[in-house]
Every structure is written in structure tokens, then in C-alpha cells.
Design a protein around this motif. Structure first.
Motif, PDB file in Angstrom:
ATOM      1  N   ARG A   1      27.881  71.366  -7.577  1.00  0.00           N
ATOM      2  CA  ARG A   1      27.662  70.164  -6.765  1.00  0.00           C
ATOM      3  C   ARG A   1      26.588  70.370  -5.695  1.00  0.00           C
ATOM      4  NH1 ARG A   1      33.771  68.297  -5.254  1.00  0.00           N
ATOM      5  NH2 ARG A   1      34.641  68.417  -7.341  1.00  0.00           N
TER       6      ARG A   1
ATOM      7  N   PRO B   1      37.477  68.606   0.369  1.00  0.00           N
ATOM      8  CA  PRO B   1      36.888  69.490  -0.640  1.00  0.00           C
ATOM      9  C   PRO B   1      36.980  70.976  -0.318  1.00  0.00           C
ATOM     10  CG  PRO B   1      35.159  68.416   0.631  1.00  0.00           C
ATOM     11  CD  PRO B   1      36.468  67.818   1.080  1.00  0.00           C
TER      12      PRO B   1
ATOM     13  N   PHE C   1      43.096  70.048   2.373  1.00  0.00           N
ATOM     14  CA  PHE C   1      42.542  70.707   1.193  1.00  0.00           C
ATOM     15  C   PHE C   1      43.629  70.933   0.151  1.00  0.00           C
ATOM     16  CE2 PHE C   1      41.923  74.738  -1.092  1.00  0.00           C
ATOM     17  CZ  PHE C   1      40.814  74.389  -1.859  1.00  0.00           C
TER      18      PHE C   1
ATOM     19  N   MET D   1      32.639  74.775  -6.573  1.00  0.00           N
ATOM     20  CA  MET D   1      31.826  73.644  -6.128  1.00  0.00           C
ATOM     21  C   MET D   1      30.327  73.918  -6.252  1.00  0.00           C
ATOM     22  SD  MET D   1      33.848  71.990  -2.904  1.00  0.00           S
ATOM     23  CE  MET D   1      32.566  70.747  -2.750  1.00  0.00           C
TER      24      MET D   1
END
Length: 142
Positions: free
Chosen positions: A67, A45, A39, A64
Motif C-alpha cells: 500500500r 491500520p 488496531f 501493508m
């Protein structure tokens, strides 16, 4: 789904700083980081921490959220942690965790008694928060 082959694989927690969260879980709960180096290097991610050989906590960065398209409005879950995650420990580890949290200046609740859970009534439990406000319950059944 009652054949006792279903296991809890992971819980995803929204966090503001995944590396700092991984450090908190390692330092206060002894949970080892998974994919933290990847990471930090930008190759994964998000990192995770290992609860046991079968279960991890994924430390998902709130950035995030946009997403999250697996379901309509899934992105709106960012910033809304789950109510709480419960960790079941043997009695000695339960007391050790509470002492360790207090040594680390992590506020803990008063004890609760005979609260119902997956294995029936737990003798004792208490609650604490991680740095992002996610609430954890620690309990023992012994």
C-alpha cells in the motif's frame, strides 16, 4: 528549518506483529500504546507507542508494504529497518533503562562514549534491538 519550531513527530518502524511490538515497547521501555485497541478491533491500520508528548513510533505491519505508494518504490522499504533510532534520557533514566532491558533478557551493547548527537557529545550510549531487529540507541548528555 533552524528556527527550533521543527519537532520529530513520528518514526515508522516495519514490524511483523504490531500488537507484540507494542507490548515489547510498553514492557521494556514504558512507552504507552496508542490506538492498540482500535488496531486489534480492525478499526486502525496500525498502532503506535508514545515516546513523549510530541513523538510516537508507528508500528507498521510489513503486510501493508504493497500500500506504500506515496513515492516510487516506497513499498521496497518493508523489511529494511532504519539504521537506528536514538532515545535521549536523563542519566538516572538511562541507567534504569539499561538495567530493565537486562532484567528482560534484551541484549545490550557495550557503552560508547562521547558520541555526537543533536545536543553535542553524549557522555554514554548503548544499543539494543526490538523483536523485529530495529536498532535503538539510548544515550544521556548530563
Amino acid at each position: 528549518m533552524t528556527d527550533n519550531t521543527t519537532r520529530l513527530d513520528h518514526v515508522v518502524l516495519w514490524v511483523s506483529d504490531p500488537a507484540a511490538s507494542a507490548a515489547f515497547y510498553e514492557k521494556t521501555l514504558g512507552m504507552l500504546p496508542v490506538r492498540l485497541t482500535d488496531f486489534i478491533a480492525g478499526e486502525a491500520p496500525f498502532p503506535s507507542v508514545r515516546v513523549n508528548e510530541e513523538t510516537i513510533l508507528d508500528l507498521m505491519p510489513m503486510t501493508m508494504a504493497e500500500r506504500m505508494k506515496m513515492l516510487p518504490d516506497a513499498a521496497r522499504s518493508a523489511g529494511h529497518p532504519v539504521n537506528h533510532v536514538c532515545l535521549s534520557l536523563p542519566e538516572a533514566d538511562f541507567h534504569g533503562l539499561r538495567s530493565h532491558l537486562e532484567e528482560q533478557d534484551v541484549p545490550v551493547s557495550e557503552y560508547s562514549y562521547d558520541s555526537f548527537g543533536a545536543r553535542g557529545k553524549a557522555r554514554r550510549s548503548f544499543y539494543f534491538r526490538d523483536p523485529d531487529g530495529n536498532i535503538f540507541e539510548a544515550r544521556h548528555y548530563d
